[in-house]
Design a protein around this motif. Structure first.
Motif, mmCIF file in Angstrom:
data_model
loop_
_atom_site.group_PDB
_atom_site.id
_atom_site.type_symbol
_atom_site.label_atom_id
_atom_site.label_comp_id
_atom_site.label_asym_id
_atom_site.label_seq_id
_atom_site.Cartn_x
_atom_site.Cartn_y
_atom_site.Cartn_z
ATOM 1 N N TYR A 29 26.548 53.167 -24.561
ATOM 2 C CA TYR A 29 25.731 52.306 -23.716
ATOM 3 C C TYR A 29 24.829 51.378 -24.540
ATOM 4 C CZ TYR A 29 27.192 55.049 -19.624
ATOM 5 O OH TYR A 29 27.920 55.646 -18.631
ATOM 6 N N THR A 30 24.391 51.824 -25.717
ATOM 7 C CA THR A 30 23.608 50.920 -26.561
ATOM 8 C C THR A 30 24.502 49.839 -27.158
ATOM 9 O OG1 THR A 30 23.814 52.506 -28.380
ATOM 10 C CG2 THR A 30 21.786 52.566 -27.092
ATOM 11 N N HIS A 231 13.643 57.478 -20.968
ATOM 12 C CA HIS A 231 13.353 56.048 -21.066
ATOM 13 C C HIS A 231 14.629 55.245 -20.803
ATOM 14 C CE1 HIS A 231 9.429 56.734 -23.170
ATOM 15 N NE2 HIS A 231 10.059 57.753 -23.723
ATOM 16 N N TYR A 232 15.737 55.698 -21.373
ATOM 17 C CA TYR A 232 16.987 54.965 -21.242
ATOM 18 C C TYR A 232 17.335 54.680 -19.785
ATOM 19 C CZ TYR A 232 18.705 55.538 -26.108
ATOM 20 O OH TYR A 232 18.904 55.466 -27.461
ATOM 21 N N ASP A 233 17.445 55.748 -18.984
ATOM 22 C CA ASP A 233 17.975 55.506 -17.639
ATOM 23 C C ASP A 233 16.925 54.950 -16.676
ATOM 24 O OD1 ASP A 233 18.828 58.998 -17.651
ATOM 25 O OD2 ASP A 233 16.847 58.142 -17.400
ATOM 26 N N TRP A 234 15.632 55.286 -16.845
ATOM 27 C CA TRP A 234 14.615 54.660 -15.994
ATOM 28 C C TRP A 234 14.580 53.151 -16.224
ATOM 29 C CZ3 TRP A 234 13.085 56.075 -11.640
ATOM 30 C CH2 TRP A 234 12.468 57.298 -11.333
ATOM 31 N N LEU A 235 14.602 52.740 -17.491
ATOM 32 C CA LEU A 235 14.480 51.309 -17.777
ATOM 33 C C LEU A 235 15.746 50.551 -17.425
ATOM 34 C CD1 LEU A 235 12.389 51.445 -21.073
ATOM 35 C CD2 LEU A 235 11.632 50.889 -18.755
ATOM 36 N N ALA A 236 16.901 51.203 -17.458
ATOM 37 C CA ALA A 236 18.117 50.564 -16.945
ATOM 38 C C ALA A 236 18.056 50.443 -15.429
ATOM 39 C CB ALA A 236 19.351 51.372 -17.365
ATOM 40 N N GLN A 399 27.390 46.935 -14.874
ATOM 41 C CA GLN A 399 27.194 48.162 -15.644
ATOM 42 C C GLN A 399 27.585 49.421 -14.878
ATOM 43 O OE1 GLN A 399 23.030 48.026 -16.608
ATOM 44 N NE2 GLN A 399 23.198 46.135 -17.811
ATOM 45 N N VAL A 400 27.397 49.392 -13.555
ATOM 46 C CA VAL A 400 27.644 50.574 -12.730
ATOM 47 C C VAL A 400 29.049 50.510 -12.143
ATOM 48 C CG1 VAL A 400 26.943 51.836 -10.661
ATOM 49 C CG2 VAL A 400 25.211 50.879 -12.193
ATOM 50 N N SER A 401 29.783 51.578 -12.313
ATOM 51 C CA SER A 401 31.135 51.685 -11.754
ATOM 52 C C SER A 401 31.078 52.544 -10.492
ATOM 53 C CB SER A 401 32.065 52.321 -12.785
ATOM 54 O OG SER A 401 33.351 52.530 -12.249
ATOM 55 N N VAL A 402 31.728 52.076 -9.416
ATOM 56 C CA VAL A 402 31.734 52.824 -8.158
ATOM 57 C C VAL A 402 33.164 53.108 -7.723
ATOM 58 C CG1 VAL A 402 29.572 51.758 -7.425
ATOM 59 C CG2 VAL A 402 31.715 50.774 -6.669
ATOM 60 N N GLY A 426 27.469 55.204 -14.860
ATOM 61 C CA GLY A 426 26.859 54.098 -15.586
ATOM 62 C C GLY A 426 25.492 54.450 -16.126
ATOM 63 N N PRO A 427 24.785 53.470 -16.692
ATOM 64 C CA PRO A 427 23.532 53.735 -17.395
ATOM 65 C C PRO A 427 22.356 54.085 -16.497
ATOM 66 C CG PRO A 427 23.932 51.375 -17.283
ATOM 67 C CD PRO A 427 25.169 52.044 -16.745
#
Length: 573
Positions: A29-30, A231-236, A399-402, A426-427
């Motif tokens: 993801y980075t 931090h990663y997923d909240w900020l995404a 970014q998000v796959s559904v 996703g992230p």
């Protein structure tokens, strides 16, 4: 620090001791640019440095009645000073990186301060709704292993601090606004506090994969589930709630949702931290106060449940006496939006409604006026990300796959009109429950989050998803999730109850209210007052209490014995 139960499957929970997400996911993801090295504290410091003397944060105007404290208005510099002093207090009480701090505060300046101070030190915030009583506080304290707790001495007619003392008698540190904490924070020497806090932060640098919050969600299980976030997923996640309403530093955000879960934290708090602007707090919800704050603060964006928006539209006299001319958008969700309501706000008041659908485990779908100008379509549909030839402006759409999966056969649904469970990857999706040892794996064999919500594919190009039903057995009352299983377990202990099912029934203001359907024991008598008294003795949150009781000789069940709750809901409605 919280330690996951021994034997917890790695696929079913996050490991707080080594960062939430596995290294392979972090690298992927980075590399894709979905996650960065940003942290909550770094964003806050950037806001302070950019415009230190600009207004940042405003208390509820009814704070004196709520807490007996004067409302305050803080600039970014003054907020930073208070954050530093509170962080120094946490250090003096032995709290530091990796410790879990229980927090039970209303939406005030103090709640924002606690979040930001914890994130400066690496302390994990576990926020609890102020409605929670001894029953919930004891339960969640045992699950999360609180190293400390922050609350208030008095809230209306209650004494939350005394309730915490009863629920968590062995708690290492209890910090109470309205007792010694106010003086301790105010009396901290600014230079000494900053030196101590900066030295500690430098010695304990934040990793974006560190857990920063543990929120709690109610679903089909009787015990709430702990949802950790880094931090990663909240900020995404918060990019979605920045992009949909097109927020900028010029916006004034009026926040009426408690900052205890996705709606309040990701819908209001984090977008404010990301872009700047002014955050105006509101608590508890009071319509005259809410409308007055829109006018006084010149709020440009707020959020509200669909039932309230429908009520305001129907009661034109309420809005005729209010000045809402500053509002440009309103976010809504947690229940299907009536198309006439979304159209009415746009046609009558010139205010667009953003349709949100999400959860603590992973924000899902957002339909905004820019991508879907037709208000009736916006009320009915959500984006189906990934359809060839269809683009959406929100960055999470890339970014998000559904996907949809038939809940009976397990087959992937690709044709319109066929119901399927929504699954996400996703992230923005969480890493797994902290208490996952007692829970089913929330992810499928492809790593997608199983949301428990049923949709169908719709639109001329199959570009939309239309909500059909929720597969999960929950009641949503005024935006608060209630687990029927928890209430059923408590009600079943009543000496006059032979069988019980708890379901929701429609309410035009709250969305749903709670109904208990009870089969009494032979010859027993039972009233709603009896039942509510029994539940109050268990010291549960009052918003969970049933407001309707139906007595039956038997509950409807299918051939394998499962209660047919859909039949009960239809009958009650």
């Amino acid at each position: 620090m919280y330690a996951p139960p021994a034997g917890t499957p790695a696929s079913a929970r996050a490991d707080l001791t080594r960062g939430l997400h596995p290294r392979e996911r972090v690298e992927e993801y980075t590399r894709l640019g979905w996650w960065s090295d940003d942290t909550m504290d770094a964003l806050f410091r950037a806001r302070v440095a950019a415009e230190p003397d600009r207004l940042a944060l405003v208390d509820p105007r009814n704070k004196p009645d709520l807490l007996g404290l004067s409302p305050r208005r803080l600039t970014w510099r003054r907020l930073d000073d208070e954050v530093t002093r509170f962080a120094a207090v946490l250090l003096r009480h032995g709290l530091g990186a990796g410790d879990v701090l229980g927090v039970q505060l209303p939406n005030t300046v103090e709640l924002v301060t606690v979040y930001l101070a914890c994130w400066r030190l690496g302390v994990v915030v576990s926020p609890l709704p102020v409605q929670y009583r001894e029953h919930e506080v004891a339960e969640l304290g045992a699950l999360a292993g609180f190293a400390g707790f922050v609350t208030v001495s008095a809230l209306g007619g209650r004494r939350p601090a005394d309730e915490v003392r009863t629920a968590l008698p062995g708690l290492p540190a209890l910090l109470v606004y309205g007792e010694a904490l106010d003086a301790e924070v105010a009396g901290a020497d600014p230079e000494e506090a900053r030196a101590a806090v900066e030295a500690y932060a430098a010695a304990h640098p934040a990793d974006p994969n560190d857990c920063v919050t543990i929120c709690w969600t109610s679903g089909t299980e009787s015990t709430p589930k702990g949802v950790p976030r880094s931090h990663y997923d909240w900020l995404a996640m918060c990019w979605a709630t920045v992009d949909a309403p097109r927020l900028t530093a010029d916006d004034v955000l009026l926040n009426p949702f408690p900052m205890v879960n996705m709606a309040g934290v990701c819908g209001m708090f984090l977008p404010w931290l990301r872009v700047g602007g002014v955050l105006v707090q509101h608590h508890p919800f009071d319509l005259p106060t809410f409308l007055a704050q829109i006018a006084e603060e010149r709020a440009t964006y707020t959020v509200a449940p669909p039932a309230l928006l429908s009520l305001l539209l129907a009661r034109g006299d309420l809005l005729a006496r209010a000045d809402i001319s500053s509002l440009r958008l309103i976010g809504s969700g947690s229940a299907p939006l009536p198309p006439a309501m979304v159209k009415g706000w746009q046609d009558v008041h010139g205010v667009g409604v953003v349709n949100f659908f999400g959860s603590n485990e992973g924000i899902a779908l957002l339909t905004d006026p820019h991508d879907v100008p037709d208000p009736e379509q916006r009320a009915r549909y959500f984006p189906r990300y990934g359809v060839p030839g269809v683009t959406w402006t929100s960055r999470i759409s890339r970014q998000v796959s559904v996907r949809l999966v038939d809940p009976e056969t397990g087959e992937e649904v690709t044709e319109p009109g066929r119901p399927g469970e929504l699954r996400l990857k996703g992230p923005t999706v969480f890493a797994g429950y902290v208490d996952g040892g007692r829970l089913p794996d929330p992810f499928d064999e492809q790593g997608y989050l199983k949301t428990g919500d049923v949709f169908v594919i719709d639109g001329e190009q199959g570009e939309f998803l239309r909500y059909v039903d929720r597969a999960k057995d929950i009641i949503i009352r005024g935006g608060m999730n209630i687990a029927p299983a928890e209430l059923e377990s408590l009600i079943a202990a009543h000496p006059h109850v032979a069988d019980v099912a708890v379901v929701g029934y429609p309410d035009e203001v709250l969305g749903e209210r709670v109904c208990a359907v009870v089969v009494p024991k032979d010859g027993a008598q039972l009233t709603l007052d009896d039942l509510v008294g029994h539940l109050r003795s268990a010291r549960i949150a009052s918003y969970k209490l049933p407001e309707r009781l139906l007595l039956r000789t038997a509950l409807p069940r299918n051939p394998v014995g499962k209660v047919l709750k859909r039949d009960l809901r239809s009958e009650i409605a």
